[in-house]
Design a protein around this motif. Structure first.
Motif, mmCIF file in Angstrom:
data_model
loop_
_atom_site.group_PDB
_atom_site.id
_atom_site.type_symbol
_atom_site.label_atom_id
_atom_site.label_comp_id
_atom_site.label_asym_id
_atom_site.label_seq_id
_atom_site.Cartn_x
_atom_site.Cartn_y
_atom_site.Cartn_z
ATOM 1 N N PRO A 106 18.122 1.967 33.932
ATOM 2 C CA PRO A 106 19.586 1.903 34.067
ATOM 3 C C PRO A 106 20.095 0.471 34.120
ATOM 4 O O PRO A 106 19.359 -0.464 34.442
ATOM 5 C CB PRO A 106 19.834 2.637 35.393
ATOM 6 N N PHE A 162 19.316 5.822 29.150
ATOM 7 C CA PHE A 162 20.590 5.333 29.662
ATOM 8 C C PHE A 162 21.288 4.517 28.574
ATOM 9 O O PHE A 162 20.637 3.828 27.784
ATOM 10 C CB PHE A 162 20.380 4.433 30.889
ATOM 11 N N GLU A 173 14.338 10.259 30.766
ATOM 12 C CA GLU A 173 15.734 9.891 30.948
ATOM 13 C C GLU A 173 16.029 8.611 30.178
ATOM 14 O O GLU A 173 15.276 7.643 30.245
ATOM 15 C CB GLU A 173 16.050 9.694 32.434
ATOM 16 N N ASP A 195 27.786 11.913 26.042
ATOM 17 C CA ASP A 195 26.618 12.411 26.772
ATOM 18 C C ASP A 195 25.820 13.392 25.924
ATOM 19 O O ASP A 195 24.591 13.503 26.082
ATOM 20 C CB ASP A 195 27.057 13.089 28.071
ATOM 21 N N TYR A 241 19.895 2.243 23.494
ATOM 22 C CA TYR A 241 19.644 2.979 24.729
ATOM 23 C C TYR A 241 18.469 2.339 25.451
ATOM 24 O O TYR A 241 17.584 1.743 24.830
ATOM 25 C CB TYR A 241 19.328 4.442 24.425
#
Length: 256
Positions: free
Chosen positions: A239, A124, A122, A108, A235
Motif C-alpha cells: 500500500p 493496491f 492483494e 475497484d 499497481y
C-alpha cells in the motif's frame, strides 16, 4: 469498460469466474493476457481526444541502458549494446478530474479483476501523483528498448492509438531467472538472434497484462506522423507506493 464482453462488475458470476480462469491460463502459458475491446468505442474516442489535447505538454525523455536490468545508464549512443528509450510522458496530475482513463484506473472492479488474474492476494493502486496512471506517447523515431519492469509493481497497459508504422510491442517470456545468468539470452534478443520473441497484435482498446519483471520486452521504433499512445496503469503489491525521485525526474522532468 465493455462490461457486456468483460462482466467484471459481477465477479462471482459463472461467466466472470470462467473469464478469470481463461486469463490466468493465458498469462501462465504465454506470459501475457490480451483483452481486446476492453473499453467501448465511445470511451476509447474520449480517451484518445484527451491525450491529443494534452500531447503538446508532454515531457520528452531519452536515455540509454547499458544493462537491461535497469542500471548502467550511459550517455546517448556510447555503448553499441545499450538499449534506447525515447518517450513523451503525460503525468497523472495532468489528467482532467473526469478523465475516462483516470476513472478506469480508480475502478475497484478493474483492480480486483487484475488481482484475481495475477493471483495476487492483494493489489493496491499507487499513490504517486505523477506515475500512478499516465500516458506514454511515441512520436516519429521514438522507441522503448529491451528492458524488465521493477518487481515492486505490476504494469497494466491500454492501447489507445497505433503508430503509422512501427511501434510494435515485442516480448520474450520468462527470460529473467533467479538461478541462472541470462546475459547470453538477453544479448541474443537484443541482436535479433532469439526465436522466442512474441509480437501480439494490440489494437486500440486492448488491455494487456504481462509479467514484466521476468519477461524481456520493448516497443520497436515508431515511424510516421501518427503517434503511438498507451495508458499505463501501475499497481503495487504494497500500500501507499510511490516511485523514486529518479523515476519522476527522468520521465516527467519534475518531482511534484
Amino acid at each position: 469498460m465493455n462490461l457486456s464482453r468483460y462482466p467484471i462488475a459481477t465477479p462471482k458470476s459463472t461467466e466472470t469466474q470462467q473469464l478469470i480462469q481463461d486469463c490466468r491460463s493465458e498469462l501462465s502459458k504465454s506470459g501475457m493476457c490480451v483483452l481486446p475491446d476492453f473499453v467501448s468505442a465511445t470511451t476509447l474516442a474520449h480517451m484518445q481526444q484527451e491525450v491529443r489535447s494534452l500531447s503538446p505538454d508532454a515531457y520528452h525523455n531519452e536515455h540509454w541502458r547499458t544493462s537491461p536490468r535497469g542500471g548502467g545508464d550511459s550517455p546517448v549512443g556510447e555503448s553499441p549494446k545499450a538499449t534506447r528509450a525515447s518517450i513523451w510522458a503525460i503525468a497523472f496530475d495532468q489528467m482532467n478530474p473526469d478523465s475516462p482513463s483516470r476513472q478506469l484506473y480508480e475502478s475497484d472492479h478493474l483492480l480486483n479483476f487484475v488481482s484475481a488474474i495475477t493471483d495476487e492476494p492483494e493489489l493496491f493502486r499507487c499513490v504517486d501523483p505523477l506515475v500512478s496512471c499516465h500516458f506514454s506517447v511515441f512520436r516519429d523515431g521514438d522507441e522503448l528498448g529491451w528492458h524488465y519492469d521493477p518487481k515492486t509493481n505490476l504494469v497494466v497497459t491500454l492501447q489507445l492509438q497505433d503508430a503509422s508504422d512501427g511501434g510494435q510491442f515485442e516480448f520474450a517470456n520468462n527470460v529473467r531467472s533467479h538461478e541462472f545468468d541470462d546475459t547470453e539470452i538477453e544479448l541474443a534478443i537484443i541482436e535479433g538472434r532469439y526465436d522466442g520473441v512474441q509480437c501480439p497484435d494490440l489494437r486500440p482498446g486492448t488491455l494487456t497484462i504481462i509479467n514484466g519483471y521476468s519477461s524481456f520486452h520493448r516497443v520497436t521504433p515508431v515511424l510516421g506522423a501518427r503517434e503511438r499512445i498507451v495508458t499505463l496503469l501501475n499497481y503495487s503489491r504494497t500500500p501507499n507506493y510511490c516511485f523514486s525521485d529518479n523515476i519522476r525526474q527522468r520521465f516527467f522532468g519534475r518531482l511534484t
